[in-house]
Design an enzyme around this catalytic site. Structure first.
Site, PDB file in Angstrom:
ATOM      1  N   PRO A 102     -18.981 -23.044 -14.352  1.00 37.13           N
ATOM      2  CA  PRO A 102     -17.997 -21.757 -14.702  1.00 37.13           C
ATOM      3  C   PRO A 102     -18.439 -20.530 -14.783  1.00 37.13           C
ATOM      4  O   PRO A 102     -18.901 -19.785 -15.736  1.00 37.13           O
ATOM      5  CB  PRO A 102     -18.023 -22.307 -16.569  1.00 37.13           C
ATOM      6  CG  PRO A 102     -19.089 -23.010 -16.852  1.00 37.13           C
ATOM      7  CD  PRO A 102     -19.837 -23.401 -15.375  1.00 37.13           C
ATOM      8  N   GLU A 103     -18.411 -20.192 -13.383  1.00 39.11           N
ATOM      9  CA  GLU A 103     -18.223 -18.529 -13.228  1.00 39.11           C
ATOM     10  C   GLU A 103     -16.619 -18.087 -13.153  1.00 39.11           C
ATOM     11  O   GLU A 103     -15.921 -19.041 -13.039  1.00 39.11           O
ATOM     12  CB  GLU A 103     -19.081 -18.115 -12.097  1.00 39.11           C
ATOM     13  CG  GLU A 103     -20.537 -18.364 -12.595  1.00 39.11           C
ATOM     14  CD  GLU A 103     -21.540 -17.600 -11.662  1.00 39.11           C
ATOM     15  OE1 GLU A 103     -21.188 -16.402 -11.185  1.00 39.11           O
ATOM     16  OE2 GLU A 103     -22.805 -17.990 -11.653  1.00 39.11           O
ATOM     17  N   LYS A 107     -14.144 -15.013 -17.514  1.00 42.14           N
ATOM     18  CA  LYS A 107     -14.816 -16.417 -17.793  1.00 42.14           C
ATOM     19  C   LYS A 107     -13.735 -17.123 -18.624  1.00 42.14           C
ATOM     20  O   LYS A 107     -13.967 -18.172 -19.198  1.00 42.14           O
ATOM     21  CB  LYS A 107     -15.834 -16.534 -18.145  1.00 42.14           C
ATOM     22  CG  LYS A 107     -16.952 -16.016 -16.902  1.00 42.14           C
ATOM     23  CD  LYS A 107     -18.416 -15.943 -17.622  1.00 42.14           C
ATOM     24  CE  LYS A 107     -19.214 -15.330 -16.536  1.00 42.14           C
ATOM     25  NZ  LYS A 107     -20.641 -15.207 -16.948  1.00 42.14           N
ATOM     26  N   ARG A 136     -12.158  -6.011 -24.747  1.00 39.01           N
ATOM     27  CA  ARG A 136     -13.666  -6.221 -24.579  1.00 39.01           C
ATOM     28  C   ARG A 136     -14.435  -6.264 -23.318  1.00 39.01           C
ATOM     29  O   ARG A 136     -15.504  -6.453 -22.898  1.00 39.01           O
ATOM     30  CB  ARG A 136     -14.144  -7.104 -25.525  1.00 39.01           C
ATOM     31  CG  ARG A 136     -14.131  -6.636 -26.924  1.00 39.01           C
ATOM     32  CD  ARG A 136     -14.925  -7.727 -28.127  1.00 39.01           C
ATOM     33  NE  ARG A 136     -13.993  -8.634 -28.436  1.00 39.01           N
ATOM     34  CZ  ARG A 136     -14.238  -9.978 -28.133  1.00 39.01           C
ATOM     35  NH1 ARG A 136     -15.281 -10.253 -27.343  1.00 39.01           N
ATOM     36  NH2 ARG A 136     -13.641 -11.006 -28.547  1.00 39.01           N
ATOM     37  N   ASN A 190     -24.654 -16.054 -13.345  1.00 35.56           N
ATOM     38  CA  ASN A 190     -26.005 -16.198 -12.991  1.00 35.56           C
ATOM     39  C   ASN A 190     -26.159 -16.353 -11.327  1.00 35.56           C
ATOM     40  O   ASN A 190     -27.044 -15.711 -10.562  1.00 35.56           O
ATOM     41  CB  ASN A 190     -27.055 -17.109 -13.504  1.00 35.56           C
ATOM     42  CG  ASN A 190     -28.340 -16.570 -13.634  1.00 35.56           C
ATOM     43  OD1 ASN A 190     -28.657 -15.511 -13.254  1.00 35.56           O
ATOM     44  ND2 ASN A 190     -29.143 -17.469 -14.192  1.00 35.56           N
ATOM     45  N   ARG A 198     -32.386 -15.116 -19.354  1.00 40.58           N
ATOM     46  CA  ARG A 198     -31.748 -15.925 -18.115  1.00 40.58           C
ATOM     47  C   ARG A 198     -32.540 -15.812 -17.007  1.00 40.58           C
ATOM     48  O   ARG A 198     -33.335 -14.891 -16.709  1.00 40.58           O
ATOM     49  CB  ARG A 198     -30.290 -15.245 -17.846  1.00 40.58           C
ATOM     50  CG  ARG A 198     -29.423 -15.140 -18.923  1.00 40.58           C
ATOM     51  CD  ARG A 198     -28.984 -16.466 -19.598  1.00 40.58           C
ATOM     52  NE  ARG A 198     -28.505 -17.719 -18.436  1.00 40.58           N
ATOM     53  CZ  ARG A 198     -27.136 -17.593 -18.404  1.00 40.58           C
ATOM     54  NH1 ARG A 198     -26.216 -16.705 -18.597  1.00 40.58           N
ATOM     55  NH2 ARG A 198     -26.787 -18.252 -17.309  1.00 40.58           N
TER      56      ARG A 198
END
Length: 270
Positions: free
Chosen positions: A2-3, A52, A120, A161, A253
């Site tokens: 999930p990117e 996302k 946001r 990432n 991360r």
DNA sequence: GCAAAATGTCAAG
DNA sequence: TTGACCTTTTGCA
């Protein structure tokens, strides 16, 4: 995986397969039972992605899904399989079904709630008319390392990432470089590259950043071991200079980079 | 057969 | 900064 590219692909596919007709919505696991009851049997208007986040619009109700680290959709045609395991949400349309498991968020929102989430989020490289200038301004004002800013969904949205590590490598940017030292030309190049890479990701359903260098002559395919320059390649030789790829923890991360290719120009001269 | 890791976010301290 | 959340997949015994 999930990117952002995953979510945009899901939005496109789910719109094609379900929109314009009523959808049976259920939650065999029970955790989404109340939300499912609000939209069950309603006509799905459209599914959209921003970064996302996934938004399925059923009239005044919107089902908001965030896959988080583990979330996954399964999908198929015809009769759906017997529900198994922790099945958070199931859609059944005229000839299509889809199952959601493991998501961080699966909830019914009002239009105001949705507007609050969108407010946001920073600009998305996968938007119809991508515009990275707002993100560029935020970066130019920040002392934080560029590797952190790229992952900040309020600066720009959809980068995870993998894209973070790969795009920094592709532009030879030192990951700890403060945002304010990046400069507008470099940011423009990075943003344009993200737009290209992520659109390719939507098309293929994979994150491949090494094209065309590592495409097989015979099959035209890219083996998964060749799909990235640095992501998850700790200790392996950099594809360009042979130096072992490094991994640091940054904000808990994993951050992958080549310590030689991604030096600052000044350090490179020393 | 079980432990560890995984592309993410949020709240608590 | 750390842990909780949530589920599947991978890798090791």
């Amino acid at each position: 995986m999930p990117e952002g590219h995953t979510l945009h692909r899901l939005a496109r596919d789910q719109t094609t397969r379900f929109a314009g007709r009523p959808v049976r919505v259920s939650s065999p696991q029970g955790r989404f039972a109340e939300g499912a009851a609000l939209v069950d049997g309603q006509v799905l208007n459209v599914v959209r992605a921003h970064g996302k986040h996934l938004f399925a619009v059923f009239g005044a109700h919107t089902v908001h899904v965030h896959l988080g680290l583990y979330g996954k959709f399964a999908a198929g045609n015809g009769t759906p399989p017997e529900p198994r395991g922790a099945l958070r949400m199931r859609w059944v349309g005229t000839d299509a079904w889809t199952d959601l498991r493991g998501a961080t968020a699966c909830e019914v929102l009002t239009p105001d709630d949705v507007a609050g989430i969108l407010a946001r989020l920073g600009p998305d490289p996968l938007a119809r008319r991508p515009d990275g200038s707002l993100a560029g301004l935020r970066i130019a004002r920040s002392r934080a390392p560029i590797a952190g800013l790229l992952m900040d969904q309020s600066v720009l949205s959809g980068i995870g990432n993998v894209y973070r590590a790969e795009v920094l490598f592709r532009h030879r940017v030192p990951p700890y470089l403060p945002g304010r030292e990046l400069g507008p030309e470099r940011w423009a190049a990075i943003w344009a590259d993200l737009v290209t890479l992520m659109r390719a990701g939507v098309r293929s359903g994979r994150i491949i950043t090494t094209l065309p260098v590592h495409r097989s002559r015979r099959t035209g395919r890219v083996a998964s071991a060749d799909a990235h320059y640095v992501y998850r390649r700790t200790g392996l030789p950099c594809r360009l200079c042979g130096t072992p790829v490094a991994m640091h923890m940054l904000s808990s991360r994993k951050l992958y980079f080549c310590p030689r290719c991604q030096q600052t120009p000044i350090e490179a001269l020393l």
